[in-house]
Design a protein around this motif. Structure first.
Motif, PDB file in Angstrom:
ATOM      1  N   LEU A 179       0.828  -1.206   0.000  1.00 59.32           N
ATOM      2  CA  LEU A 179       0.000   0.000   0.000  1.00 59.32           C
ATOM      3  C   LEU A 179       0.863   1.257   0.000  1.00 59.32           C
ATOM      4  O   LEU A 179       0.459   2.298  -0.519  1.00 59.32           O
ATOM      5  CB  LEU A 179      -0.919   0.006   1.225  1.00 59.32           C
ATOM      6  CG  LEU A 179      -2.107  -0.964   1.175  1.00 59.32           C
ATOM      7  CD1 LEU A 179      -2.831  -0.986   2.514  1.00 59.32           C
ATOM      8  CD2 LEU A 179      -3.069  -0.585   0.056  1.00 59.32           C
ATOM      9  N   ALA A 180       2.071   1.150   0.555  1.00 60.68           N
ATOM     10  CA  ALA A 180       2.983   2.296   0.582  1.00 60.68           C
ATOM     11  C   ALA A 180       3.603   2.567  -0.779  1.00 60.68           C
ATOM     12  O   ALA A 180       4.197   3.630  -0.987  1.00 60.68           O
ATOM     13  CB  ALA A 180       4.080   2.061   1.615  1.00 60.68           C
ATOM     14  N   GLY A 181       3.475   1.621  -1.739  1.00 64.36           N
ATOM     15  CA  GLY A 181       4.001   1.833  -3.085  1.00 64.36           C
ATOM     16  C   GLY A 181       5.086   0.861  -3.498  1.00 64.36           C
ATOM     17  O   GLY A 181       5.583   0.922  -4.631  1.00 64.36           O
ATOM     18  N   ILE A 182       5.503  -0.038  -2.589  1.00 61.99           N
ATOM     19  CA  ILE A 182       6.526  -1.038  -2.920  1.00 61.99           C
ATOM     20  C   ILE A 182       5.859  -2.217  -3.626  1.00 61.99           C
ATOM     21  O   ILE A 182       4.837  -2.718  -3.161  1.00 61.99           O
ATOM     22  CB  ILE A 182       7.249  -1.518  -1.644  1.00 61.99           C
ATOM     23  CG1 ILE A 182       7.991  -0.351  -0.995  1.00 61.99           C
ATOM     24  CG2 ILE A 182       8.212  -2.661  -1.951  1.00 61.99           C
ATOM     25  CD1 ILE A 182       8.621  -0.691   0.336  1.00 61.99           C
ATOM     26  N   GLN A 183       6.435  -2.649  -4.739  1.00 62.58           N
ATOM     27  CA  GLN A 183       5.874  -3.779  -5.473  1.00 62.58           C
ATOM     28  C   GLN A 183       6.338  -5.089  -4.853  1.00 62.58           C
ATOM     29  O   GLN A 183       7.428  -5.186  -4.284  1.00 62.58           O
ATOM     30  CB  GLN A 183       6.271  -3.730  -6.946  1.00 62.58           C
ATOM     31  CG  GLN A 183       5.534  -2.675  -7.743  1.00 62.58           C
ATOM     32  CD  GLN A 183       5.473  -3.020  -9.217  1.00 62.58           C
ATOM     33  OE1 GLN A 183       6.053  -3.996  -9.669  1.00 62.58           O
ATOM     34  NE2 GLN A 183       4.772  -2.209  -9.977  1.00 62.58           N
ATOM     35  N   LEU A 184       5.487  -6.128  -4.981  1.00 61.81           N
ATOM     36  CA  LEU A 184       5.822  -7.469  -4.508  1.00 61.81           C
ATOM     37  C   LEU A 184       5.898  -8.415  -5.698  1.00 61.81           C
ATOM     38  O   LEU A 184       5.004  -8.427  -6.553  1.00 61.81           O
ATOM     39  CB  LEU A 184       4.773  -7.967  -3.514  1.00 61.81           C
ATOM     40  CG  LEU A 184       4.629  -7.183  -2.207  1.00 61.81           C
ATOM     41  CD1 LEU A 184       3.595  -7.841  -1.313  1.00 61.81           C
ATOM     42  CD2 LEU A 184       5.967  -7.096  -1.482  1.00 61.81           C
ATOM     43  N   GLU A 185       6.979  -9.204  -5.741  1.00 67.00           N
ATOM     44  CA  GLU A 185       7.180 -10.153  -6.826  1.00 67.00           C
ATOM     45  C   GLU A 185       7.328 -11.556  -6.252  1.00 67.00           C
ATOM     46  O   GLU A 185       7.974 -11.755  -5.220  1.00 67.00           O
ATOM     47  CB  GLU A 185       8.433  -9.790  -7.634  1.00 67.00           C
ATOM     48  CG  GLU A 185       8.394  -8.396  -8.224  1.00 67.00           C
ATOM     49  CD  GLU A 185       9.583  -8.118  -9.129  1.00 67.00           C
ATOM     50  OE1 GLU A 185      10.281  -9.089  -9.491  1.00 67.00           O
ATOM     51  OE2 GLU A 185       9.820  -6.943  -9.453  1.00 67.00           O
ATOM     52  N   LEU A 186       6.722 -12.537  -6.931  1.00 67.95           N
ATOM     53  CA  LEU A 186       6.792 -13.937  -6.522  1.00 67.95           C
ATOM     54  C   LEU A 186       7.916 -14.604  -7.293  1.00 67.95           C
ATOM     55  O   LEU A 186       7.829 -14.806  -8.502  1.00 67.95           O
ATOM     56  CB  LEU A 186       5.456 -14.633  -6.786  1.00 67.95           C
ATOM     57  CG  LEU A 186       5.285 -16.038  -6.221  1.00 67.95           C
ATOM     58  CD1 LEU A 186       5.495 -16.041  -4.709  1.00 67.95           C
ATOM     59  CD2 LEU A 186       3.904 -16.576  -6.549  1.00 67.95           C
ATOM     60  N   ASP A 187       9.001 -14.942  -6.578  1.00 67.25           N
ATOM     61  CA  ASP A 187      10.208 -15.494  -7.201  1.00 67.25           C
ATOM     62  C   ASP A 187      10.111 -17.016  -7.302  1.00 67.25           C
ATOM     63  O   ASP A 187       9.426 -17.662  -6.503  1.00 67.25           O
ATOM     64  CB  ASP A 187      11.428 -15.107  -6.365  1.00 67.25           C
ATOM     65  CG  ASP A 187      12.727 -15.284  -7.131  1.00 67.25           C
ATOM     66  OD1 ASP A 187      12.666 -15.500  -8.359  1.00 67.25           O
ATOM     67  OD2 ASP A 187      13.791 -15.201  -6.504  1.00 67.25           O
ATOM     68  N   ASP A 188      10.823 -17.586  -8.295  1.00 71.33           N
ATOM     69  CA  ASP A 188      10.911 -19.046  -8.477  1.00 71.33           C
ATOM     70  C   ASP A 188       9.535 -19.688  -8.558  1.00 71.33           C
ATOM     71  O   ASP A 188       9.301 -20.775  -8.016  1.00 71.33           O
ATOM     72  CB  ASP A 188      11.705 -19.685  -7.333  1.00 71.33           C
ATOM     73  CG  ASP A 188      13.112 -19.148  -7.250  1.00 71.33           C
ATOM     74  OD1 ASP A 188      13.620 -18.672  -8.276  1.00 71.33           O
ATOM     75  OD2 ASP A 188      13.705 -19.204  -6.161  1.00 71.33           O
ATOM     76  N   PHE A 189       8.597 -19.043  -9.237  1.00 72.23           N
ATOM     77  CA  PHE A 189       7.232 -19.566  -9.271  1.00 72.23           C
ATOM     78  C   PHE A 189       7.199 -20.929  -9.947  1.00 72.23           C
ATOM     79  O   PHE A 189       7.784 -21.143 -10.993  1.00 72.23           O
ATOM     80  CB  PHE A 189       6.299 -18.604 -10.011  1.00 72.23           C
ATOM     81  CG  PHE A 189       4.870 -19.090 -10.056  1.00 72.23           C
ATOM     82  CD1 PHE A 189       4.097 -19.055  -8.915  1.00 72.23           C
ATOM     83  CD2 PHE A 189       4.325 -19.597 -11.215  1.00 72.23           C
ATOM     84  CE1 PHE A 189       2.795 -19.502  -8.935  1.00 72.23           C
ATOM     85  CE2 PHE A 189       3.020 -20.047 -11.242  1.00 72.23           C
ATOM     86  CZ  PHE A 189       2.247 -19.998 -10.098  1.00 72.23           C
TER      87      PHE A 189
END
Length: 659
Positions: free
Chosen positions: A540-550
């Protein structure tokens, strides 16, 4: 006075029966939780068409949910009670950290119902070819959830036994006083008048003592096998060592593990696994002599203590006798089972002086025997000691490197496959050891995690990476977003958010220029620890989340929720053979299509050749990262590469930007 004593005895018996009932119910819940998890995993791994499996899942989930409601009613716990903050209360086990029994029980039951309903709906709709999976993807349960639920019920059983023992002690003290006074009064008035009452009191007292003895036995013995349990070993091991040390005698620790227990559970089911454990325990008990103590540590792990052996030959003979007994075939529903077993041996005081070290050394010897093919035993040796010392020294070097902030950061660019535009850089940890030279992160990061240094290493890497990105940002160098890997150990730190925002502010890097890469196991850990709330606040603060090694861990479609994840990274194992294995190409295409349909970004990592880049482009992959684009580079080299890439993409047409 006599009536008071009788009423007190009745109260004691009622509370004893209530406590025993609650303890029995807690024990049943432990077994049911494991069965529900097993059935969920079996239904998830299978094709979902086993009607009997779904029926078993429904009945087990119903029993689990019914028992849990009974537990709540019998214990009378209240989630709004101030006792939740008291670590010694039942409320703390049900609603407080670290057990959260209520959360795991309700989640486990909900997932069981969800999966059963989804599979039944799937079976009902199978004829129309719609392929609708209902909410089956949200029934994400694994061994990690099973272990957490089991630990919570273990804690509940321990807390119930402690409270029952405390009440029993208090009531027994009162009863003894009343009983002595009653006996004196009865003696004065005449035994003949109150003889029936006296006999009843004596009988009830005997019953209470017998019930107390049964509780004491259950506290020190494993319910499934009848062997001593881990609690008994931990409570008595040091006492044994003290006696033997005084007499100058040895003690041998044999750690025994079944070689194919997981395969038996997966292929023949939970009932077969329980049968194998019971029969193994029976064979161990029959094969052991008077000076040998058998303990079930948990799962398929057993320990045998040999007190005062005459020599190493006796220890070897005992290990051979036990393995020979255990390794005989078993029959289950007409099928022959060969569980197999291996043993590791450590000797006191030759190999270690402390109980914890003896168990660790026996475990190392056990896995040495397994590496040789299993079915045999191995003594803890100088080589294993050297291996252990090497591991300890390596962990110590990691701590020293943390203190010196000796970890550096390399960066690997991520580019748009069509335009060649840089869309991001991933920060990668590097460590140059003063003696051993450059050490791969695949080697030192697992050791850092096991030794408890992962959070410290991660903060050094994150702070240095953000500082470098801030320099690029102020210099006007285009680098897209900075992606940093974050482990569950780092996210569990209570001040992680303050540290992260402080590093961004210090470096002058905008919040929206940062991405956090997490793996699927962290998402599962979120569900147990509440880290999910922290991740949501960061997003919500603006940092993106990425799912690694999917796709390489506990893959689930629920993990790529656009409300929680901004981008998925296709693991290099699928990209490596994309031009040779059609199955890899199909997996990559499926992930791309699904992510794009959900509005989630995709980047493929590990692309090393032009053929792989072309294959990814043909499959519609929007972005790529790998040696085929650029090797990981230090900060200055990365800045030069980013500048040159920006000039090249500005002067070339989109179709030839990535060549």
């Amino acid at each position: 006075m006599t009536i008071s004593s009788f009423v007190l005895l009745q109260q004691m018996m009622s509370e004893q029966q209530r406590d025993a009932g609650i303890l029995q119910l807690s024990g049943e819940q432990k077994a049911l939780s494991q069965r529900v998890v097993f059935l969920v995993l079996a239904a998830t791994k299978g094709n979902g068409n086993n009607v009997n499996l779904v029926a078993s899942l429904r009945s087990s989930t119903e029993a689990f949910e019914r028992n849990y409601d009974s537990l709540l009613s019998l214990t009378g716990v209240n989630s709004h009670s101030a006792a939740v903050q008291d670590s010694n209360s039942l409320e703390a086990v049900f609603y407080g950290q670290p057990y959260h029994l209520d959360h795991f029980s309700t989640s486990l039951a909900a997932n069981g119902w969800r999966l059963a309903s989804a599979i039944e709906r799937e079976l009902a709709q199978k004829g129309n070819g719609s392929g609708y999976l209902a909410s089956r993807e949200r029934a994400n349960v694994d061994q990690t959830v099973a272990d957490a639920t089991l630990r919570a019920y273990d804690a509940l059983s321990t807390r119930l036994r402690e409270q029952a023992e405390q009440r029993r002690t208090q009531l027994m003290a009162m009863h003894r006083k009343l009983f002595l006074l009653s006996m004196a009064t009865i003696a004065m008035i005449g035994l003949l008048v109150f003889r029936p009452m006296t006999q009843m009191i004596v009988r009830r007292t005997r019953q209470l003592v017998e019930a107390r003895n049964e509780m004491a036995f259950a506290a020190e013995h494993d319910a499934l096998t009848g062997l001593h349990n881990r609690a008994y070993l931990l409570a008595n091991f040091d006492h044994y060592l003290t006696e033997l040390r005084t007499r100058g005698e040895r003690l041998a620790v044999l750690q025994i593990d079944l070689d194919r227990f997981k395969q038996i559970n997966d292929t023949l089911g939970h009932a077969a696994g329980d049968m194998v454990l019971r029969r193994t325990a029976q064979r161990m008990r029959r094969a052991c002599h008077r000076n040998e103590i058998c303990v079930r540590m948990g799962g398929d792990e057993f320990i045998v203590l040999i007190r005062s052996p005459s020599g190493f030959s006796e220890v070897q003979e005992t290990a051979s006798r036990l393995l020979q007994a255990i390794n005989r075939p078993l029959m289950f529903n007409g099928s022959s089972i060969l569980p197999g077993a291996s043993a590791g041996i450590a000797i006191f005081p030759d190999d270690a002086n402390q109980s914890e070290d003896l168990i660790v050394h026996a475990d190392l010897a056990l896995y040495s025997a397994k590496r040789l093919g299993g079915g045999s035993s191995a003594f803890f040796s100088g080589d294993l000691r050297a291996e252990l010392d090497h591991h300890k020294a390596f962990a110590r070097d990691i701590r020293i490197a943390v203190a010196d902030e000796a970890y550096s950061v390399f960066f690997q660019p991520q580019v748009d496959l069509l335009t060649g535009t840089v869309i991001g850089v991933e920060a990668l940890a590097r460590w140059r050891h003063p003696v051993r030279g450059t050490i791969s992160p695949a080697i030192f990061l697992p050791v850092a995690e096991k030794s408890g240094a992962m959070a410290d290493v991660g903060r050094i890497v994150i702070r240095k990476a953000i500082a470098q990105a801030g320099t690029w940002h102020r210099a006007g160098i285009t680098f897209g977003r900075l992606a940093v890997n974050v482990s569950s150990a780092e996210l569990r730190e209570p001040d992680f958010e303050r540290f992260l925002f402080g590093a961004l502010e210090e470096a002058g890097l905008p919040i929206n220029r940062l991405s956090l890469e997490i793996v699927e196991s962290v998402i599962l850990d979120d569900e147990r620890t509440g880290i999910a709330h922290k991740l949501r606040r960061l997003r919500l603060a603006g940092i993106q989340l990425e799912l690694d090694d999917f796709g390489t861990g506990y893959a689930s479609l629920s993990h790529i929720d656009p409300e929680q994840i901004d981008r998925v990274k296709i693991d290099r194992r699928f990209v490596a053979g994309i031009d040779q294995h059609r199955s890899n190409a199909k997996i990559v295409r499926a992930v791309i299509d699904l992510a794009q349909a959900l509005g989630i970004g995709v980047v493929a990592e590990g692309a090393e050749t032009q053929i792989q880049l072309e294959a990814l482009k043909q499959l519609g992959c929007p972005a790529v990262q790998g040696y085929g684009i650029a090797f990981p580079m230090p900060g200055q080299e990365t800045a030069l590469w980013l500048t040159q890439q920006a000039r090249m993409t500005a002067s070339q047409p989109p179709s030839s930007a990535v060549a």
